[in-house]
Write an enzyme that holds these catalytic residues in place. Sequence first.
Site, PDB file in Angstrom:
ATOM      1  N   GLY A 101       4.125  38.108  75.265  1.00 57.02           N
ATOM      2  CA  GLY A 101       5.047  38.708  76.180  1.00 57.02           C
ATOM      3  C   GLY A 101       5.919  39.561  75.560  1.00 57.02           C
ATOM      4  O   GLY A 101       6.816  40.196  76.133  1.00 57.02           O
ATOM      5  N   HIS A 157      19.807  45.249  80.005  1.00 57.10           N
ATOM      6  CA  HIS A 157      19.358  43.919  79.353  1.00 57.10           C
ATOM      7  C   HIS A 157      20.611  43.537  78.421  1.00 57.10           C
ATOM      8  O   HIS A 157      21.588  44.338  78.204  1.00 57.10           O
ATOM      9  CB  HIS A 157      18.131  44.243  78.521  1.00 57.10           C
ATOM     10  CG  HIS A 157      16.687  44.172  79.398  1.00 57.10           C
ATOM     11  ND1 HIS A 157      16.463  45.411  79.946  1.00 57.10           N
ATOM     12  CD2 HIS A 157      15.946  43.337  79.291  1.00 57.10           C
ATOM     13  CE1 HIS A 157      15.247  44.801  80.500  1.00 57.10           C
ATOM     14  NE2 HIS A 157      14.847  43.584  80.199  1.00 57.10           N
ATOM     15  N   LYS A 161      18.595  42.866  72.620  1.00 54.67           N
ATOM     16  CA  LYS A 161      17.163  43.317  72.793  1.00 54.67           C
ATOM     17  C   LYS A 161      16.972  44.506  71.858  1.00 54.67           C
ATOM     18  O   LYS A 161      17.690  45.194  71.456  1.00 54.67           O
ATOM     19  CB  LYS A 161      17.129  43.834  74.001  1.00 54.67           C
ATOM     20  CG  LYS A 161      15.678  44.417  74.331  1.00 54.67           C
ATOM     21  CD  LYS A 161      15.333  44.510  75.987  1.00 54.67           C
ATOM     22  CE  LYS A 161      13.927  44.936  76.236  1.00 54.67           C
ATOM     23  NZ  LYS A 161      12.795  44.145  75.648  1.00 54.67           N
TER      24      LYS A 161
HETATM   25  N1  LIG Z   1       7.088  39.314  79.072  1.00 53.44           N
HETATM   26  C1  LIG Z   1       8.325  38.531  79.471  1.00 53.44           C
HETATM   27  O1  LIG Z   1       8.502  38.481  80.493  1.00 53.44           O
HETATM   28  C2  LIG Z   1       9.449  38.716  78.499  1.00 53.44           C
HETATM   29  C3  LIG Z   1       9.392  39.459  77.356  1.00 53.44           C
HETATM   30  N2  LIG Z   1      10.462  39.175  76.586  1.00 53.44           N
HETATM   31  C4  LIG Z   1      10.139  39.574  75.080  1.00 53.44           C
HETATM   32  O2  LIG Z   1       9.715  38.824  74.479  1.00 53.44           O
HETATM   33  C5  LIG Z   1      10.259  38.803  72.842  1.00 53.44           C
HETATM   34  C6  LIG Z   1      11.255  37.873  72.557  1.00 53.44           C
HETATM   35  O3  LIG Z   1      12.336  37.857  73.393  1.00 53.44           O
HETATM   36  P1  LIG Z   1      13.412  37.050  72.863  1.00 53.44           P
HETATM   37  O4  LIG Z   1      13.090  35.636  73.059  1.00 53.44           O
HETATM   38  O5  LIG Z   1      14.765  37.385  73.858  1.00 53.44           O
HETATM   39  O6  LIG Z   1      13.852  37.376  71.355  1.00 53.44           O
HETATM   40  P2  LIG Z   1      14.483  36.356  70.241  1.00 53.44           P
HETATM   41  O7  LIG Z   1      15.211  37.288  69.313  1.00 53.44           O
HETATM   42  O8  LIG Z   1      15.559  35.352  70.978  1.00 53.44           O
HETATM   43  O9  LIG Z   1      13.217  35.493  69.836  1.00 53.44           O
HETATM   44  C7  LIG Z   1      12.490  35.879  69.086  1.00 53.44           C
HETATM   45  C8  LIG Z   1      12.056  35.011  67.910  1.00 53.44           C
HETATM   46  O10 LIG Z   1      11.056  35.373  67.199  1.00 53.44           O
HETATM   47  C9  LIG Z   1      11.416  35.031  65.741  1.00 53.44           C
HETATM   48  N3  LIG Z   1      10.368  35.797  64.939  1.00 53.44           N
HETATM   49  C10 LIG Z   1      10.569  37.186  64.672  1.00 53.44           C
HETATM   50  N4  LIG Z   1       9.720  37.479  63.953  1.00 53.44           N
HETATM   51  C11 LIG Z   1       8.637  36.605  63.630  1.00 53.44           C
HETATM   52  C12 LIG Z   1       7.459  36.610  63.078  1.00 53.44           C
HETATM   53  N5  LIG Z   1       7.040  37.557  62.254  1.00 53.44           N
HETATM   54  N6  LIG Z   1       6.812  35.278  63.241  1.00 53.44           N
HETATM   55  C13 LIG Z   1       7.371  34.264  64.065  1.00 53.44           C
HETATM   56  N7  LIG Z   1       8.563  34.497  64.519  1.00 53.44           N
HETATM   57  C14 LIG Z   1       9.132  35.602  64.483  1.00 53.44           C
HETATM   58  C15 LIG Z   1      12.733  35.088  65.627  1.00 53.44           C
HETATM   59  O11 LIG Z   1      13.064  34.440  64.618  1.00 53.44           O
HETATM   60  P3  LIG Z   1      14.461  35.047  63.768  1.00 53.44           P
HETATM   61  O12 LIG Z   1      15.308  35.467  64.795  1.00 53.44           O
HETATM   62  O13 LIG Z   1      15.242  33.866  63.119  1.00 53.44           O
HETATM   63  O14 LIG Z   1      14.234  36.262  63.120  1.00 53.44           O
HETATM   64  C16 LIG Z   1      13.077  34.710  66.905  1.00 53.44           C
HETATM   65  O15 LIG Z   1      13.381  33.105  66.876  1.00 53.44           O
HETATM   66  C17 LIG Z   1      10.786  40.364  73.094  1.00 53.44           C
HETATM   67  O16 LIG Z   1      10.013  41.407  72.742  1.00 53.44           O
HETATM   68  C18 LIG Z   1      11.185  40.471  74.606  1.00 53.44           C
HETATM   69  O17 LIG Z   1      11.180  41.839  74.972  1.00 53.44           O
HETATM   70  C19 LIG Z   1      11.580  38.781  76.756  1.00 53.44           C
HETATM   71  C20 LIG Z   1      11.678  37.988  78.170  1.00 53.44           C
HETATM   72  C21 LIG Z   1      10.594  38.154  78.981  1.00 53.44           C
HETATM   73  O1  LIG Z   2      14.095  41.395  75.999  1.00 50.03           O
HETATM   74  C1  LIG Z   2      14.157  40.867  77.015  1.00 50.03           C
HETATM   75  O2  LIG Z   2      14.974  40.012  77.148  1.00 50.03           O
HETATM   76  C2  LIG Z   2      13.240  41.178  78.122  1.00 50.03           C
HETATM   77  N1  LIG Z   2      11.955  41.872  77.698  1.00 50.03           N
HETATM   78  C3  LIG Z   2      10.990  42.366  78.551  1.00 50.03           C
HETATM   79  C4  LIG Z   2      10.830  43.972  78.643  1.00 50.03           C
HETATM   80  O3  LIG Z   2      11.291  44.500  77.821  1.00 50.03           O
HETATM   81  O4  LIG Z   2      10.749  44.532  79.737  1.00 50.03           O
HETATM   82  C5  LIG Z   2      10.990  41.555  79.937  1.00 50.03           C
HETATM   83  C6  LIG Z   2      12.392  41.341  80.422  1.00 50.03           C
HETATM   84  O5  LIG Z   2      12.670  42.698  80.862  1.00 50.03           O
HETATM   85  C7  LIG Z   2      13.068  40.609  79.513  1.00 50.03           C
END
Ligand SMILES: NC(=O)C1=CN([C@@H]2O[C@H](COP(=O)(O)OP(=O)(O)OC[C@H]3O[C@@H](n4cnc5c(N)ncnc54)[C@H](OP(=O)(O)O)[C@@H]3O)[C@@H](O)[C@H]2O)C=CC1
Ligand SMILES: O=C(O)C1=N[C@H](C(=O)O)C[C@H](O)C1
Length: 267
Positions: A101, A157, A161
């Site tokens: 994701g 967003h 992000k």
């Molecule tokens: N495909 C989809 O539908 C969606 C995709 N996304 C994507 O998902 C990703 C995560 O989003 P989001 O949850 O909002 O972000 P967050 O920052 O909330 O979460 C990311 C997590 O990953 C951890 N992390 C960072 N580096 C590592 C590593 N090397 N190994 C393990 N864990 C690690 C961070 O820890 P710490 O903060 O302690 O460094 C944090 O807990 C983004 O790229 C976003 O764009 C988001 C929503 C929907």
């Molecule tokens: O970072 C987010 O929050 C999201 N990331 C994805 C993206 O980059 O498109 C999916 C969604 O938009 C949420």
Amino acid sequence: MTHMITVAIAGPRGRMGQEAVHTVISREDFQLVGVLDHKEIAENLQQYPQFPDTYDVPVFMDLQTLFNEVKPDVIIDLTTPEAVYEHTKLALKHGVRPVIGTTGFTDEQLQELTDYAKQHGIGAIIAPNFAVGAVLMMKFAAMAAQYMPDVEIIELHHDQKLDAPSGTAIKTAQLIQENRPSHKQGHLDEKETIPGARGADFDGMRIHSVRLPGLVAHQEVLFGGEGQMLTIRHDSYNRASFMSGVKLCVEKVMTLDHLVYGLENIL
Ligand SMILES: NC(=O)C1=CN([C@@H]2O[C@H](COP(=O)(O)OP(=O)(O)OC[C@H]3O[C@@H](n4cnc5c(N)ncnc54)[C@H](OP(=O)(O)O)[C@@H]3O)[C@@H](O)[C@H]2O)C=CC1
Ligand SMILES: O=C(O)C1=N[C@H](C(=O)O)C[C@H](O)C1
């Protein structure tokens, strides 16, 4: 009897990771066998304040060790643009099917991972957006571009992000590009008095990234024509909106022998 799919999650403390942990644990046919956390916080998920003490799942700080010790069928990655490429490559090398994701891949990285998965016959899914409504928004936008080729994308967003433009906006632009004759939009002589004012340029169409507290994930695709405008908009108001797509991908990736980029290809 249904086969149990064993799953690992990278990034379990994150906004998406937490939601994914609950989702995987709630499914009787999925088993969460390990999580990857790059910070030494706990040895077991049940020790994290975010999770109930029934979540008896080992925490690993190193992906190689996780793969060796718990051998999951699938890894769901919800980490950062910086970490995800290496995670995906390592998963493929270990024959663990990635469901990704995390956004922020370069075109070269996507191509390399696609080639590797194909050569080795391993299923993988990279889905820039797991929400079905977002996929429909992209498909409708691609359809509209055939008739209204002047288009701009505004993605909005939350302000935590890391990547811009969003993975969804890039995927939308790529799908539109398949139907839209390549051309530069706007006045040929237009000049930015403040750099960036016109947004990012993708094959002549502009992508604008808005980052504000309070937002989750939103996108508008604007089509302009003579005396008219069509707006196609999608909003994710919470991260639960992504979870049906995550579940679908975990099931589907088990049946694939190549990498699929985009949920629209498996719906
Ligand atoms: N495909 C989809 O539908 C969606 C995709 N996304 C994507 O998902 C990703 C995560 O989003 P989001 O949850 O909002 O972000 P967050 O920052 O909330 O979460 C990311 C997590 O990953 C951890 N992390 C960072 N580096 C590592 C590593 N090397 N190994 C393990 N864990 C690690 C961070 O820890 P710490 O903060 O302690 O460094 C944090 O807990 C983004 O790229 C976003 O764009 C988001 C929503 C929907
Ligand atoms: O970072 C987010 O929050 C999201 N990331 C994805 C993206 O980059 O498109 C999916 C969604 O938009 C949420």
